[in-house]
Structures are given as structure tokens and as C-alpha cells.
Design a protein around this motif. Sequence first.
Motif, PDB file in Angstrom:
ATOM      1  N   ALA A  48     -63.666 -31.221-114.022  1.00 25.64           N
ATOM      2  CA  ALA A  48     -64.219 -31.104-115.377  1.00 25.64           C
ATOM      3  C   ALA A  48     -63.616 -29.897-116.088  1.00 25.64           C
ATOM      4  O   ALA A  48     -63.306 -29.953-117.282  1.00 25.64           O
ATOM      5  CB  ALA A  48     -65.737 -30.994-115.325  1.00 25.64           C
ATOM      6  N   VAL A  49     -63.436 -28.789-115.345  1.00 31.23           N
ATOM      7  CA  VAL A  49     -62.796 -27.612-115.939  1.00 31.23           C
ATOM      8  C   VAL A  49     -61.386 -27.993-116.391  1.00 31.23           C
ATOM      9  O   VAL A  49     -60.941 -27.624-117.477  1.00 31.23           O
ATOM     10  CB  VAL A  49     -62.742 -26.450-114.910  1.00 31.23           C
ATOM     11  CG1 VAL A  49     -61.759 -25.375-115.355  1.00 31.23           C
ATOM     12  CG2 VAL A  49     -64.125 -25.844-114.716  1.00 31.23           C
ATOM     13  N   ASP A  51     -60.253 -31.055-117.198  1.00 29.08           N
ATOM     14  CA  ASP A  51     -60.133 -32.111-118.201  1.00 29.08           C
ATOM     15  C   ASP A  51     -61.011 -31.940-119.441  1.00 29.08           C
ATOM     16  O   ASP A  51     -60.703 -32.479-120.497  1.00 29.08           O
ATOM     17  CB  ASP A  51     -60.464 -33.474-117.577  1.00 29.08           C
ATOM     18  CG  ASP A  51     -59.462 -33.831-116.496  1.00 29.08           C
ATOM     19  OD1 ASP A  51     -58.362 -33.246-116.511  1.00 29.08           O
ATOM     20  OD2 ASP A  51     -59.785 -34.674-115.640  1.00 29.08           O
ATOM     21  N   LYS A  52     -62.125 -31.241-119.316  1.00 28.35           N
ATOM     22  CA  LYS A  52     -63.066 -31.249-120.444  1.00 28.35           C
ATOM     23  C   LYS A  52     -62.964 -30.039-121.347  1.00 28.35           C
ATOM     24  O   LYS A  52     -63.367 -30.086-122.497  1.00 28.35           O
ATOM     25  CB  LYS A  52     -64.504 -31.337-119.917  1.00 28.35           C
ATOM     26  CG  LYS A  52     -64.836 -32.710-119.381  1.00 28.35           C
ATOM     27  CD  LYS A  52     -66.335 -32.898-119.310  1.00 28.35           C
ATOM     28  CE  LYS A  52     -66.700 -34.257-118.754  1.00 28.35           C
ATOM     29  NZ  LYS A  52     -68.095 -34.310-118.330  1.00 28.35           N
ATOM     30  N   LEU A  53     -62.468 -28.928-120.809  1.00 26.41           N
ATOM     31  CA  LEU A  53     -62.507 -27.706-121.615  1.00 26.41           C
ATOM     32  C   LEU A  53     -61.299 -27.557-122.519  1.00 26.41           C
ATOM     33  O   LEU A  53     -60.171 -27.876-122.144  1.00 26.41           O
ATOM     34  CB  LEU A  53     -62.642 -26.480-120.709  1.00 26.41           C
ATOM     35  CG  LEU A  53     -63.968 -26.396-119.941  1.00 26.41           C
ATOM     36  CD1 LEU A  53     -63.961 -25.181-119.032  1.00 26.41           C
ATOM     37  CD2 LEU A  53     -65.150 -26.322-120.900  1.00 26.41           C
ATOM     38  N   GLU A  64     -66.257 -27.603-125.050  1.00 24.87           N
ATOM     39  CA  GLU A  64     -65.986 -28.988-124.664  1.00 24.87           C
ATOM     40  C   GLU A  64     -65.664 -29.841-125.890  1.00 24.87           C
ATOM     41  O   GLU A  64     -65.282 -30.995-125.760  1.00 24.87           O
ATOM     42  CB  GLU A  64     -67.187 -29.575-123.917  1.00 24.87           C
ATOM     43  CG  GLU A  64     -67.344 -28.968-122.526  1.00 24.87           C
ATOM     44  CD  GLU A  64     -68.488 -29.558-121.735  1.00 24.87           C
ATOM     45  OE1 GLU A  64     -69.279 -30.338-122.290  1.00 24.87           O
ATOM     46  OE2 GLU A  64     -68.593 -29.219-120.544  1.00 24.87           O
TER      47      GLU A  64
END
Lengths: 197, 197
Positions: A48-49, A51-53, A64
Motif C-alpha cells: 500500500a505504501v 501503490d497508494k501514497l 492517498e
Amino acid sequence: MYPESIKNIIDCLKDLPGIGEKTAERLAFALIGFSKEKLTSFSDAIIAVRDKLTNCEICGNISEKNICNICEDKNRNSKIIFVVEKAKDIALFEKINIFNGKYHVLGGLISPLEGIGPEDINIDKLLTRIDSEGTEELVLALKPSIEGETTMQYIKKVLENKNIKITRIATGIPIGTDIEYIDSMTLEFAFEGRKDI
Amino acid sequence: MYPESIKNIIDCLKDLPGIGEKTAERLAFALIGFSKEKLTSFSDAIIAVRDKLTNCEICGNISEKNICNICEDKNRNSKIIFVVEKAKDIALFEKINIFNGKYHVLGGLISPLEGIGPEDINIDKLLTRIDSEGTEELVLALKPSIEGETTMQYIKKVLENKNIKITRIATGIPIGTDIEYIDSMTLEFAFEGRKDI
């Protein structure tokens, strides 16, 4: 000597700041003891770090969304901008809950020695913001170091023809610190910044 | 206040031993600064820990195969077994490279206070190994604590009828440590274990 999977996780952990060989080994064995669910969450959190940030298009904060929560917040005073070096600094000021304005992340400080000039940090966007948002005060919350001072002086100079108040957060003796451990330059700043009691 | 992805990675990092809120935040922001490739490797390394590691069927060591490299190694002396509490302890002894025998991981120590009995740790398999491998010496490399002592005494007792040498690694003053910081029980052991110079 360790199996490949242990070696790999130790190597990854060692990439983190302040984590040496021994600590990385200790943390790796702690991870080995984690449940499969916990390891899945950990791996997902890292993905998530990845791909999302992203960085907020306005202020450079980590977010995000393309525009961060702070920039989006209509209840915050957009006339005052806190200028910080790193996105993490925003969290520090938000925690103490004393400031209700906006932020701007420079993403670095001017450092002639390291070849970092004003064009390498996020200053141009700050100037555009000042014009478009009608900023009235800029609070420079930068590290009091050669780089921090250089950056503050540069910002002051490029804005000298604009009608904008520029302040810097106080340099002085941290609470609880013995004066004997304070360098002379800080003492000088502390003296110059003295206040009536 | 942090975006969800930052909160999650901070929570995961906080699960690691010795990592508090502040350190977790610092590490999380370091991860945010990692390249996408590095984050992918990190996540993959955690998944490998989850999926690839198992315990050696013979000694309990952490391994990627059912039988670990040490147990498989025909050049190692199988007549002498080093008994350790945790798989990580094997790595410590392997590093100093003084021992060429086999290992056995108990996976815990007997602790009546915590309700951990001999049946809860990996002792039965040790007894089977001693018979099948013709073990001649058992070196107990357990923590000198109440639990360690209880476990050592238990192992000594169940093996009293077998013709096997049982030793324990020395308890004493670590190199470089001032004697004034050493507890009296360690001093007693150090005195009893004194050697001619």
C-alpha cells in the motif's frame, strides 16, 4: 549460513535507518514468529505504501489523494502557510494542534555544498501559491542549520517585493536541556530572542 | 491524521520488538522514501518468511527444507548435540565457528509458573534422537535462569540411566563487564567455575 528467506528479510530490514545487523536479525526472528495473517498484513501494508501514497499536488504532503486532507479542508485558514522541509514535519506540528493554516513541503533545503539549489526544492510552487491563495503570512519552520538558514534567507529575498509577513519559528534552548550542552550559536539565538517575563 | 496506508505500516512496525510509536513513524517515513523496487522486495521477503520457512523435522531449526542444512551435513559430528532454547541461538553459535556437531531446539524452557511443562517443549524428540543417533555428549546451552536451570535439571534426570555425557556452557562474568554490575548468583557460579591460570 541462514536460509535465503532469512537472509533476504535481514537485508531488507537493514535498509531501514538506525537498524544494524544485530537489530535486523532480532527483528527478522520476531517476524518469523509472527502469524501468517500478521505477515500478510505487513506485506500488504508495504504494498500500500508502494501503490497508494502520492504527494499532494498543492503542498507536497504525503497523501492517498491528489489533494491532501489539509489542503482540502475549508475550515483551515489559507492565509497562513507553514513552510517545512519534510512531509513528516507536518505530522509533528499537527500533533501539537496549535496551527490551523496550510502547509508547504519544500522536500529539501538549499545546500550549495551538496549542489542543491533553489530550483531543486519545491519553492516555485510556493511562490505560485502565495499569489493565487493571497497568503498573508509565511511561517518558516526549517531546521536552524546552514542549509536551513540559507533557505530561509533565499525565501525572504525572493519575496521582498511582496506584501507578505515572513516569520521563523524560534531558535533557542529546548525544554529540559541543560544550558551547558547547548552550542554557542544556539545560545546567541536564544539571547537575541529573549522575551520579557 | 495520517492517511490510512501510513497508519497501517506504522501499526505493523510497532508490532516488532523494541519499536515504539516514534521509531515506527520514523521507519514508516523511511519506507515511504524507498523506491518501488525496494518496497516490492521488502514485501516479497515478508511473504517468503510466511510461506517458505518451516522447522527442521529433526532438530527444530528454522529451515526452507524439511531437514535443515546442519542436520543434512555429513561432515558434522553427530555424536555431540548442542541443546538450545531458540532457533536463533543456533546462528549465534554457528557464527563463532567453534562447534561442529548437531543442534536441538527446545522451543522453550520448562516453567512451572507459566504452566510450561516438559511435554510442551521439544524434549521427547531429543530423547529419540539420542537413542537413534548414538549421541555421546549433550551440551546444554540454555539461559542461566530459573527456567533454564529447571530445564537442565529435568534433562539430566531423564537421561540419568543412559551412558551420555551432559555438560552445560559456563556461567560467569561476560568479557568487558564490570564486576560491580554482576548479580550475586552469577558471581557464585563464576567462583565455582574458577580455573587455574
